[in-house]
Design a protein around this motif. Sequence first.
Motif, PDB file in Angstrom:
ATOM      1  N   GLU A  82       0.466  10.362  12.019  1.00 34.02           N
ATOM      2  CA  GLU A  82      -0.352  11.416  11.407  1.00 34.02           C
ATOM      3  C   GLU A  82      -0.663  11.069   9.948  1.00 34.02           C
ATOM      4  OE1 GLU A  82      -1.622  14.001  12.912  1.00 34.02           O
ATOM      5  OE2 GLU A  82      -0.640  13.624  14.844  1.00 34.02           O
ATOM      6  N   LEU A  83      -1.905  11.334   9.546  1.00 32.05           N
ATOM      7  CA  LEU A  83      -2.336  10.982   8.188  1.00 32.05           C
ATOM      8  C   LEU A  83      -1.773  11.933   7.129  1.00 32.05           C
ATOM      9  CD1 LEU A  83      -6.036   9.926   8.832  1.00 32.05           C
ATOM     10  CD2 LEU A  83      -4.002   8.497   8.628  1.00 32.05           C
ATOM     11  N   THR A  84      -1.007  12.929   7.553  1.00 29.15           N
ATOM     12  CA  THR A  84      -0.353  13.824   6.594  1.00 29.15           C
ATOM     13  C   THR A  84       0.916  13.197   6.025  1.00 29.15           C
ATOM     14  OG1 THR A  84       0.744  14.859   8.487  1.00 29.15           O
ATOM     15  CG2 THR A  84      -1.240  15.933   7.641  1.00 29.15           C
ATOM     16  N   GLY A  85       1.384  12.101   6.621  1.00 30.87           N
ATOM     17  CA  GLY A  85       2.616  11.467   6.164  1.00 30.87           C
ATOM     18  C   GLY A  85       2.349  10.132   5.506  1.00 30.87           C
ATOM     19  N   VAL A  86       3.292   9.683   4.685  1.00 29.29           N
ATOM     20  CA  VAL A  86       3.103   8.452   3.930  1.00 29.29           C
ATOM     21  C   VAL A  86       3.019   7.238   4.851  1.00 29.29           C
ATOM     22  CG1 VAL A  86       5.590   8.123   3.525  1.00 29.29           C
ATOM     23  CG2 VAL A  86       3.936   7.090   1.964  1.00 29.29           C
ATOM     24  N   VAL A 131       0.817  -1.223   0.000  1.00 28.85           N
ATOM     25  CA  VAL A 131       0.000   0.000   0.000  1.00 28.85           C
ATOM     26  C   VAL A 131       0.846   1.266   0.000  1.00 28.85           C
ATOM     27  CG1 VAL A 131      -1.927  -1.132   1.148  1.00 28.85           C
ATOM     28  CG2 VAL A 131      -0.253   0.100   2.525  1.00 28.85           C
ATOM     29  N   SER A 132       2.112   1.163   0.445  1.00 32.20           N
ATOM     30  CA  SER A 132       2.925   2.372   0.608  1.00 32.20           C
ATOM     31  C   SER A 132       3.956   2.590  -0.490  1.00 32.20           C
ATOM     32  CB  SER A 132       3.661   2.320   1.950  1.00 32.20           C
ATOM     33  OG  SER A 132       4.655   1.300   1.929  1.00 32.20           O
ATOM     34  N   GLY A 133       4.416   1.474  -1.090  1.00 32.43           N
ATOM     35  CA  GLY A 133       5.510   1.572  -2.054  1.00 32.43           C
ATOM     36  C   GLY A 133       6.856   1.755  -1.389  1.00 32.43           C
ATOM     37  N   LEU A 134       6.890   1.722  -0.063  1.00 34.33           N
ATOM     38  CA  LEU A 134       8.146   1.885   0.663  1.00 34.33           C
ATOM     39  C   LEU A 134       8.961   0.592   0.673  1.00 34.33           C
ATOM     40  CD1 LEU A 134       6.777   3.714   3.841  1.00 34.33           C
ATOM     41  CD2 LEU A 134       8.094   4.772   2.002  1.00 34.33           C
ATOM     42  N   GLN A 171      -0.456   7.261   6.597  1.00 34.45           N
ATOM     43  CA  GLN A 171      -1.485   6.891   5.622  1.00 34.45           C
ATOM     44  C   GLN A 171      -1.454   5.392   5.334  1.00 34.45           C
ATOM     45  OE1 GLN A 171      -0.656   9.322   2.209  1.00 34.45           O
ATOM     46  NE2 GLN A 171      -1.279  11.235   3.214  1.00 34.45           N
ATOM     47  N   SER A 172      -0.254   4.843   5.216  1.00 31.96           N
ATOM     48  CA  SER A 172      -0.101   3.425   4.881  1.00 31.96           C
ATOM     49  C   SER A 172      -0.564   2.529   6.023  1.00 31.96           C
ATOM     50  CB  SER A 172       1.361   3.122   4.537  1.00 31.96           C
ATOM     51  OG  SER A 172       1.802   3.957   3.481  1.00 31.96           O
ATOM     52  N   LEU A 173      -0.215   2.916   7.253  1.00 29.53           N
ATOM     53  CA  LEU A 173      -0.670   2.144   8.407  1.00 29.53           C
ATOM     54  C   LEU A 173      -2.190   2.206   8.531  1.00 29.53           C
ATOM     55  CD1 LEU A 173       2.139   3.184  10.901  1.00 29.53           C
ATOM     56  CD2 LEU A 173       1.695   0.852  10.098  1.00 29.53           C
ATOM     57  N   SER A 174      -2.754   3.373   8.294  1.00 30.81           N
ATOM     58  CA  SER A 174      -4.208   3.532   8.347  1.00 30.81           C
ATOM     59  C   SER A 174      -4.899   2.644   7.313  1.00 30.81           C
ATOM     60  CB  SER A 174      -4.578   4.999   8.120  1.00 30.81           C
ATOM     61  OG  SER A 174      -5.982   5.164   8.101  1.00 30.81           O
ATOM     62  N   ALA A 175      -4.249   2.467   6.173  1.00 29.28           N
ATOM     63  CA  ALA A 175      -4.843   1.675   5.084  1.00 29.28           C
ATOM     64  C   ALA A 175      -4.964   0.194   5.429  1.00 29.28           C
ATOM     65  CB  ALA A 175      -4.021   1.849   3.812  1.00 29.28           C
ATOM     66  N   ILE A 176      -4.088  -0.304   6.308  1.00 30.55           N
ATOM     67  CA  ILE A 176      -4.175  -1.728   6.660  1.00 30.55           C
ATOM     68  C   ILE A 176      -4.850  -1.938   8.017  1.00 30.55           C
ATOM     69  CG2 ILE A 176      -2.175  -2.349   5.253  1.00 30.55           C
ATOM     70  CD1 ILE A 176      -0.537  -2.594   7.808  1.00 30.55           C
TER      71      ILE A 176
END
Length: 331
Positions: free
Chosen positions: A225-229, A32-35, A232-237
């Motif tokens: 924070e949802l402002t960072g990648v 989900v993150s591409g990291l 956002q990625s943790l929130s997605a899973i």
Amino acid sequence: MAETLTGVKIGTRGSKLALTQTGQVTEQLVAVSGLAADIVPVKTDGDVLTGPLSQMGGTGVFAAELRAAVLDGRVDVAVHSLKDLPTAAVPGLALAAVPVRADARDALCSRDGLTLAQLPHGASVGTGSPRRAAQLLAARNDLLIVDIRGNVDTRLARVPGLPGNALVDPEPGKAADLDAVVLAASGLTRIGRLDTVTEFLATDVMLPAPGQGALALECRTADAELTGVLGQSLSAIDDQDTRLAVTAERALLARLEAGCAAPVGALGLRKGSMLYLEAVVVSLDGTRSLRLKKATDALTVVGATLLGIELAEELLAGGAGDFADLAGSSK
């Protein structure tokens, strides 16, 4: 953490199960993150100390060093088995993701394919959990409960004839000396040893530990924070139904102030517009127990928390503190 983040370090215990489940959740995070992600094993007190877990300082023995590694920057995210995570929050850390829960039930792995009801009188059953021991004795007061430690493979090696045991180095002098062991179904699933299961124990026989079958991903509060990648990625899973269920379970545990040695089982479940919570408190010898259920239509973290607290209050009012070590009963 800046938006230019390209890689993330994932901390975990170094056991086979911990590394396997961390690998699985890291794949989701990468997708989900591409990291890029590096898994960093961290040795915890629970991996070093010997003796019964219930006498070692409770569930925190597995979590404290991982949490310290996140706070001091050695890793960015810690992956815990949620049942090993203390209920008290740690300043500077956020529980950023609770992925979809695996099977929360306990599983009996026994010789000769015997179920719990079929085990002979006086059969020896291994577990390191006072919760499992008490509920086993409540179901079968003739059983001999044997306190065991070690990883999943080592525990399974204590039972003769289970699939895969020939590939495991058993503890010296302790190979194939038990009739059965009880382990979490989720752990057996994750390391591919589900073929050792004789019986999945129904929740009316054995309620799981709060959080059992679920994983917890902790990071620094700023990184959630949802402002960072990463946030956002943790929130997605993060799975909302799982989070609500385990929030209720852990709120109950926190209100009871039940430590590792207190036999408390709890299971939350979101069904339609309702969140259900069932819990049991059992005396260590299995002779006394109190099991209650409660539900709410408040499908929020606050609603789930209140559900857990209210059910804990009902257990305490019903006298659960009279036969189990619940610090919360003194309040």
